[in-house]
Design an enzyme around this catalytic site. Structure first.
Site, PDB file in Angstrom:
ATOM      1  N   ILE A  33     -48.091   9.482 -12.550  1.00  0.00           N
ATOM      2  CA  ILE A  33     -47.827   7.726 -13.212  1.00  0.00           C
ATOM      3  C   ILE A  33     -47.131   8.426 -14.701  1.00  0.00           C
ATOM      4  CG2 ILE A  33     -48.039   5.589 -13.352  1.00  0.00           C
ATOM      5  CD1 ILE A  33     -50.391   6.058 -11.666  1.00  0.00           C
ATOM      6  N   ASP A  34     -46.066   8.226 -14.648  1.00  0.00           N
ATOM      7  CA  ASP A  34     -45.258   7.805 -16.316  1.00  0.00           C
ATOM      8  C   ASP A  34     -45.180   6.659 -16.980  1.00  0.00           C
ATOM      9  OD1 ASP A  34     -43.151   6.367 -15.573  1.00  0.00           O
ATOM     10  OD2 ASP A  34     -41.281   8.574 -14.987  1.00  0.00           O
ATOM     11  N   SER A  35     -44.958   6.406 -18.012  1.00  0.00           N
ATOM     12  CA  SER A  35     -45.195   5.123 -19.227  1.00  0.00           C
ATOM     13  C   SER A  35     -44.137   4.402 -18.400  1.00  0.00           C
ATOM     14  CB  SER A  35     -43.924   5.775 -20.510  1.00  0.00           C
ATOM     15  OG  SER A  35     -43.340   6.319 -19.898  1.00  0.00           O
ATOM     16  N   ALA A  37     -43.727   3.434 -15.151  1.00  0.00           N
ATOM     17  CA  ALA A  37     -44.435   3.182 -13.796  1.00  0.00           C
ATOM     18  C   ALA A  37     -45.769   2.375 -14.434  1.00  0.00           C
ATOM     19  CB  ALA A  37     -45.027   4.569 -12.980  1.00  0.00           C
TER      20      ALA A  37
END
Length: 74
Positions: A33-35, A37
């Protein structure tokens, strides 16, 4: 349901993983999960908890997100 459980439920739904796999130390990076998301997750939590959460700090783990939400909820 407490905030930790709610966060884990939303993360489980979002990541396709079982909430029982999560701990407070689980990082969003570990979950893929990236920023962006993470921001989407916060918006989902706003709806679920009926509260406004402005993401104004870096959040990297489930525990940090729970603490952030608890601080905002009061």
């Amino acid at each position: 349901m407490d905030i930790y459980e709610k966060v884990c439920d939303v993360l489980a739904e979002y990541s396709g993983r079982d909430a029982s796999e999560f701990t407070a130390e689980t990082s969003f990076e570990d979950l893929g999960i990236d920023s962006l998301a993470t921001a989407e997750l916060v918006m989902e939590l706003e709806e679920e908890l009926n509260v406004e959460l402005e993401l104004d700090e870096k959040i990297g783990t489930i525990g940090e997100l729970v603490a952030f939400v608890e601080k905002k909820v009061g």
